[in-house]
Design a protein around this motif. Sequence first.
Motif, PDB file in Angstrom:
ATOM      1  N   ALA A 107       0.925  -1.166  -0.172  1.00 21.97           N
ATOM      2  CA  ALA A 107      -0.045   0.229   0.059  1.00 21.97           C
ATOM      3  C   ALA A 107       1.002   1.111   0.375  1.00 21.97           C
ATOM      4  O   ALA A 107       1.872   1.583   0.360  1.00 21.97           O
ATOM      5  CB  ALA A 107      -1.186   0.773   1.221  1.00 21.97           C
ATOM      6  N   ILE A 108       0.176   2.166  -0.978  1.00 19.82           N
ATOM      7  CA  ILE A 108       1.317   3.946  -0.553  1.00 19.82           C
ATOM      8  C   ILE A 108       0.540   4.026   1.240  1.00 19.82           C
ATOM      9  O   ILE A 108      -0.321   4.281   1.099  1.00 19.82           O
ATOM     10  CB  ILE A 108       0.484   4.273  -1.501  1.00 19.82           C
ATOM     11  CG1 ILE A 108       1.091   3.879  -2.765  1.00 19.82           C
ATOM     12  CG2 ILE A 108       0.925   5.439  -1.579  1.00 19.82           C
ATOM     13  CD1 ILE A 108       0.571   4.752  -3.741  1.00 19.82           C
ATOM     14  N   LEU A 109       1.559   4.154   1.617  1.00 23.23           N
ATOM     15  CA  LEU A 109       1.140   5.034   3.012  1.00 23.23           C
ATOM     16  C   LEU A 109       0.650   6.750   3.085  1.00 23.23           C
ATOM     17  O   LEU A 109       1.644   7.464   2.283  1.00 23.23           O
ATOM     18  CB  LEU A 109       2.121   4.857   3.880  1.00 23.23           C
ATOM     19  CG  LEU A 109       1.341   5.510   5.684  1.00 23.23           C
ATOM     20  CD1 LEU A 109       0.825   4.891   5.916  1.00 23.23           C
ATOM     21  CD2 LEU A 109       3.362   5.149   6.034  1.00 23.23           C
ATOM     22  N   ILE A 119      11.813   5.775   7.125  1.00 26.74           N
ATOM     23  CA  ILE A 119      11.879   4.429   7.335  1.00 26.74           C
ATOM     24  C   ILE A 119      11.969   3.749   5.705  1.00 26.74           C
ATOM     25  O   ILE A 119      12.509   3.259   5.715  1.00 26.74           O
ATOM     26  CB  ILE A 119      10.002   4.010   7.835  1.00 26.74           C
ATOM     27  CG1 ILE A 119      10.447   4.264   9.054  1.00 26.74           C
ATOM     28  CG2 ILE A 119       9.689   2.052   7.454  1.00 26.74           C
ATOM     29  CD1 ILE A 119       8.466   3.338   9.773  1.00 26.74           C
ATOM     30  N   ALA A 120      10.666   4.871   4.423  1.00 24.52           N
ATOM     31  CA  ALA A 120      11.086   4.811   3.130  1.00 24.52           C
ATOM     32  C   ALA A 120      12.637   4.523   2.748  1.00 24.52           C
ATOM     33  O   ALA A 120      12.847   4.351   2.168  1.00 24.52           O
ATOM     34  CB  ALA A 120       9.666   5.576   2.588  1.00 24.52           C
ATOM     35  N   SER A 121      13.159   5.111   3.273  1.00 21.15           N
ATOM     36  CA  SER A 121      15.013   5.155   3.057  1.00 21.15           C
ATOM     37  C   SER A 121      16.175   4.095   2.824  1.00 21.15           C
ATOM     38  O   SER A 121      16.872   3.871   2.473  1.00 21.15           O
ATOM     39  CB  SER A 121      15.655   6.768   3.896  1.00 21.15           C
ATOM     40  OG  SER A 121      15.898   6.684   5.144  1.00 21.15           O
ATOM     41  N   LEU A 125       9.314   0.420   1.570  1.00 21.04           N
ATOM     42  CA  LEU A 125       7.787   1.427   2.030  1.00 21.04           C
ATOM     43  C   LEU A 125       7.528   2.516   0.232  1.00 21.04           C
ATOM     44  O   LEU A 125       8.164   3.299   0.190  1.00 21.04           O
ATOM     45  CB  LEU A 125       7.809   2.019   3.186  1.00 21.04           C
ATOM     46  CG  LEU A 125       6.975   3.173   3.385  1.00 21.04           C
ATOM     47  CD1 LEU A 125       5.503   2.441   3.607  1.00 21.04           C
ATOM     48  CD2 LEU A 125       7.643   4.099   5.046  1.00 21.04           C
ATOM     49  N   ARG A 126       5.926   2.804   0.305  1.00 25.23           N
ATOM     50  CA  ARG A 126       5.541   3.181  -0.699  1.00 25.23           C
ATOM     51  C   ARG A 126       5.543   4.309  -0.052  1.00 25.23           C
ATOM     52  O   ARG A 126       3.707   3.845   0.493  1.00 25.23           O
ATOM     53  CB  ARG A 126       4.888   2.658  -1.600  1.00 25.23           C
ATOM     54  CG  ARG A 126       5.823   1.701  -2.842  1.00 25.23           C
ATOM     55  CD  ARG A 126       4.748   0.951  -2.719  1.00 25.23           C
ATOM     56  NE  ARG A 126       3.510   1.586  -4.675  1.00 25.23           N
ATOM     57  CZ  ARG A 126       2.788   1.106  -4.619  1.00 25.23           C
ATOM     58  NH1 ARG A 126       2.064  -0.033  -4.411  1.00 25.23           N
ATOM     59  NH2 ARG A 126       1.971   2.087  -5.614  1.00 25.23           N
TER      60      ARG A 126
END
Length: 134
Positions: A107-109, A119-121, A125-126
């Motif tokens: 899912a895209i957060l 977190i995405a880095s 995570l999208r």
Amino acid sequence: MTLLLDTSLWIDFTRARSPAPLKQFIAPYVLDPAAHLAEPVLFEVLRSARPEEARLLEAQFATLPCLPTPQDLWQRAIALGQACRQAGRTVLSLDLLVAAVAMHHDAILVSFGADFEAIASVSALRLQRLNRPG
């Protein structure tokens, strides 16, 4: 496409003192047919709501699907937290749980929260990081 709406959107959208332009900015995300909830978000929003607020929130939340929590949620969150720490960032525990659910469901957060960038880095995570208008 699945969107997971983070706690930050719900707080700003439902708080009485939030300015109307901010609520109008968030409304399309809340009304998007792809919008979903997750148990960590429900917990974070409802844990401190007064009874009358909780009733209104629960009625609104009942209109959205909730992404199932993966069985290995805690292990996923631990791995994310360790990866962030190795990159020199300490991230809030509930944000790790929300991110783990989002990643499990691809899912895209959608969030105003800066912690999710950390977190995405270090993960897949999208993230759609929003900036509050104004």
